[in-house]
Design a protein around this motif. Structure first.
Motif, mmCIF file in Angstrom:
data_model
loop_
_atom_site.group_PDB
_atom_site.id
_atom_site.type_symbol
_atom_site.label_atom_id
_atom_site.label_comp_id
_atom_site.label_asym_id
_atom_site.label_seq_id
_atom_site.Cartn_x
_atom_site.Cartn_y
_atom_site.Cartn_z
ATOM 1 N N ARG A 86 0.830 -1.213 0.000
ATOM 2 C CA ARG A 86 0.000 0.000 0.000
ATOM 3 C C ARG A 86 0.861 1.257 0.000
ATOM 4 N NH1 ARG A 86 -3.888 -2.540 4.310
ATOM 5 N NH2 ARG A 86 -5.322 -3.617 2.922
ATOM 6 N N VAL A 89 2.214 1.681 -3.523
ATOM 7 C CA VAL A 89 1.166 2.151 -4.432
ATOM 8 C C VAL A 89 0.862 3.618 -4.153
ATOM 9 C CG1 VAL A 89 -1.281 1.914 -5.013
ATOM 10 C CG2 VAL A 89 0.162 -0.114 -4.858
ATOM 11 N N ARG A 92 3.561 5.710 -5.624
ATOM 12 C CA ARG A 92 3.424 5.753 -7.095
ATOM 13 C C ARG A 92 2.361 6.783 -7.478
ATOM 14 N NH1 ARG A 92 5.034 5.633 -12.044
ATOM 15 N NH2 ARG A 92 3.697 4.565 -13.502
ATOM 16 N N LEU A 110 -5.152 -0.466 -15.376
ATOM 17 C CA LEU A 110 -3.758 -0.465 -14.971
ATOM 18 C C LEU A 110 -2.891 -0.112 -16.160
ATOM 19 C CD1 LEU A 110 -3.629 -3.746 -12.866
ATOM 20 C CD2 LEU A 110 -3.688 -1.419 -12.030
#
Length: 122
Positions: A86, A89, A92, A110
């Motif tokens: 998490r 992500v 990112r 995605l």
């Protein structure tokens, strides 16, 4: 030692290293329990300097050492890995929001590039 890596040919995007994110998660758990490095290292049967290196993202831990540290902290290894996933992500997403000229993928889609890896967490 770098805490981020430049991945892929011509790809200049900075990506956090797994060992850095994992070390940060282990440190958060230890500090939330108000435990010392010495206390957790003793319970995990690893040296205090080694645990410190893990927490600072300077060393790559084996699965056995990660399991021992998680046991010493009383947390599930899978939960720590999910937390790290998490974090990565979230990082990112922050890079996509802040980097000029980089567009985020459409919601529900995605973005795939050669060499990308997909992290699935339950």
């Amino acid at each position: 030692m770098a805490e981020v890596a430049h991945i892929g040919p011509g790809d200049r995007e900075r990506r956090p290293l797994l060992r850095t994110a994992l070390g940060a998660a282990l440190r958060r758990h230890r500090r939330s329990q108000r435990r010392t490095l010495a206390d957790v290292a003793r319970d995990a049967r690893v040296s205090m300097p080694y645990l410190s290196e893990l927490e600072r993202g300077r060393k790559e831990a084996s699965s056995e050492v990660l399991a021992a540290v998680c046991d010493a902290l009383g947390v599930e290894l899978g939960d720590v890995l999910t937390e790290v996933g998490r974090d990565l992500v979230g990082n990112r997403a922050a890079v996509l929001r802040l980097a000029p000229g980089i567009s985020a993928p459409a919601p529900g889609r995605l973005a795939h590039r050669p060499g990308d890896a997909l992290l699935l967490a339950a």
